[in-house]
Enzyme design. Structure first.
Site, mmCIF file in Angstrom:
data_model
loop_
_atom_site.group_PDB
_atom_site.id
_atom_site.type_symbol
_atom_site.label_atom_id
_atom_site.label_comp_id
_atom_site.label_asym_id
_atom_site.label_seq_id
_atom_site.Cartn_x
_atom_site.Cartn_y
_atom_site.Cartn_z
ATOM 1 N N ASP A 181 0.845 -1.205 0.000
ATOM 2 C CA ASP A 181 0.000 0.000 0.000
ATOM 3 C C ASP A 181 0.881 1.257 0.000
ATOM 4 O O ASP A 181 1.983 1.243 0.543
ATOM 5 C CB ASP A 181 -0.901 -0.035 1.255
ATOM 6 C CG ASP A 181 -2.072 0.920 1.134
ATOM 7 O OD1 ASP A 181 -2.283 1.502 0.047
ATOM 8 O OD2 ASP A 181 -2.790 1.096 2.135
ATOM 9 N N HIS B 51 2.976 3.100 -8.938
ATOM 10 C CA HIS B 51 2.834 1.667 -9.250
ATOM 11 C C HIS B 51 4.078 1.153 -9.976
ATOM 12 O O HIS B 51 4.569 0.061 -9.699
ATOM 13 C CB HIS B 51 1.589 1.422 -10.098
ATOM 14 C CG HIS B 51 0.298 1.812 -9.403
ATOM 15 N ND1 HIS B 51 0.044 1.510 -8.095
ATOM 16 C CD2 HIS B 51 -0.796 2.485 -9.851
ATOM 17 C CE1 HIS B 51 -1.161 1.976 -7.760
ATOM 18 N NE2 HIS B 51 -1.681 2.573 -8.807
ATOM 19 N N LEU C 54 10.617 -21.136 -3.801
ATOM 20 C CA LEU C 54 9.572 -20.245 -3.281
ATOM 21 C C LEU C 54 8.285 -20.314 -4.126
ATOM 22 O O LEU C 54 8.356 -20.351 -5.352
ATOM 23 C CB LEU C 54 10.108 -18.799 -3.325
ATOM 24 C CG LEU C 54 9.124 -17.682 -2.988
ATOM 25 C CD1 LEU C 54 8.829 -17.649 -1.489
ATOM 26 C CD2 LEU C 54 9.665 -16.320 -3.438
HETATM 27 C C1 FPP Z 1 -1.698 0.152 -3.422
HETATM 28 O O1 FPP Z 1 -1.274 1.492 -3.402
HETATM 29 C C2 FPP Z 1 -1.165 -0.555 -4.568
HETATM 30 C C3 FPP Z 1 -1.889 -1.184 -5.552
HETATM 31 C C4 FPP Z 1 -3.359 -1.225 -5.548
HETATM 32 C C5 FPP Z 1 -1.256 -1.840 -6.699
HETATM 33 C C6 FPP Z 1 -0.057 -2.668 -6.409
HETATM 34 C C7 FPP Z 1 0.720 -2.856 -7.649
HETATM 35 C C8 FPP Z 1 2.067 -2.874 -7.730
HETATM 36 C C9 FPP Z 1 2.955 -2.795 -6.568
HETATM 37 C C10 FPP Z 1 2.730 -2.923 -9.047
HETATM 38 C C11 FPP Z 1 2.728 -4.179 -9.813
HETATM 39 C C12 FPP Z 1 2.689 -5.450 -9.086
HETATM 40 C C13 FPP Z 1 3.087 -6.621 -9.614
HETATM 41 C C14 FPP Z 1 2.858 -7.869 -8.860
HETATM 42 C C15 FPP Z 1 3.768 -6.716 -10.910
HETATM 43 P P1 FPP Z 1 -2.367 2.626 -3.566
HETATM 44 O O2 FPP Z 1 -2.507 2.926 -5.008
HETATM 45 O O3 FPP Z 1 -3.630 2.207 -2.886
HETATM 46 O O4 FPP Z 1 -1.677 3.809 -2.808
HETATM 47 P P2 FPP Z 1 -2.377 4.945 -1.942
HETATM 48 O O5 FPP Z 1 -3.079 4.258 -0.811
HETATM 49 O O6 FPP Z 1 -1.231 5.776 -1.491
HETATM 50 O O7 FPP Z 1 -3.315 5.663 -2.837
#
Ligand code: FPP
Length: 230
Positions: A10, A27, A121
């Protein structure tokens, strides 16, 4: 060492905002943190690492962000799967795959098949995942088995039920980490975390690295796990 570590990644959006950039930049940088988490887990003999990449509820985000995330998953599958395979890592996408485009579904199947017999893993990427969905699909599978006469209602035990969840025969989660300072579960692995130790860190996901992972492991190792005993 915990056998199974799950992470709610997050804070990508906030990280990007701090840099004066669009959320998608967060992201993109989150992928680097994913690499570092996978490498740490493989190096330290963790058996299963489950990462929450996209929840069933994330479809409600702006269309541009959802498309960017899908493109990122596709790109990551293309660029990372060979490396995972080389490192004996087994990749599983856990979630309702039917929600993804045909192309992405095909890529997912190919990646899972390529790494299916790897013995190192297990890397679960939770995508279009939500525990309500997971528990419901397990209940549906059990109901079908009862209807077909394969099992009777009294055969349904917690173990039998658990094996119908997307994590199937994997060990239950020992340690759940959530980054960005939020302290909630967000419909993630509700059954599987029944006795997990929880670790919350203010670090935003793109800044997550091996040092933060080590801190979480050290905190876990200092906990006394009683599983309801005394
Ligand atoms: C949460 O941060 C993150 C996500 C919903 C997406 C996670 C994706 C990645 C880490 C990139 C790709 C992953 C893989 C497995 C290739 P948020 O957007 O909710 O952040 P915020 O709470 O600060 O708005």
């Amino acid at each position: 060492m915990p056998k199974h570590v799950a992470i709610i990644m997050d804070g990508n959006g906030r990280w990007a905002k701090q840099q004066g950039k669009l959320r998608v930049f967060g992201h993109q940088n989150g992928v680097k943190a994913v690499r570092s988490a996978v490498s740490f887990a493989a190096k330290h003999g963790i058996k299963v690492l489950t990462l929450y990449a996209f929840s069933s509820e994330n479809w409600s985000r702006p269309e541009a962000e959802v498309s960017a995330l899908m493109a990122l998953f596709m790109k990551a599958l293309d660029s990372e799967v060979k490396k995972l395979h080389k490192n004996n890592i087994r990749l599983k996408i856990i979630g309702d795959k039917s929600g993804f485009s045909e192309t992405l579904q095909k890529r997912i199947t190919e990646s899972e098949q390529l790494t299916a017999t790897n013995t190192g893993l297990i890397l679960n990427i939770a995508a279009n995942y939500g525990s309500y969905w997971d528990i419901t699909q397990a209940a549906q599978k059990m109901a079908v088995k009862v209807k077909l006469g394969e099992i009777s209602v009294s055969d349904i035990t917690p173990t039998l039920f658990q094996n119908e969840l997307v994590t199937e025969h994997q060990p239950q989660v020992d340690l759940l980490i959530r980054t960005s300072g939020e302290q909630r579960i967000s419909n993630f692995l509700l059954w599987q975390i029944a006795y997990a130790e929880l670790f919350f860190t203010p670090v935003l996901w793109p800044d997550f690295n091996e040092q933060v992972f080590s801190e979480a492991i050290m905190a876990y190792q200092q906990r006394e796990r009683r599983f309801g005993g005394c």
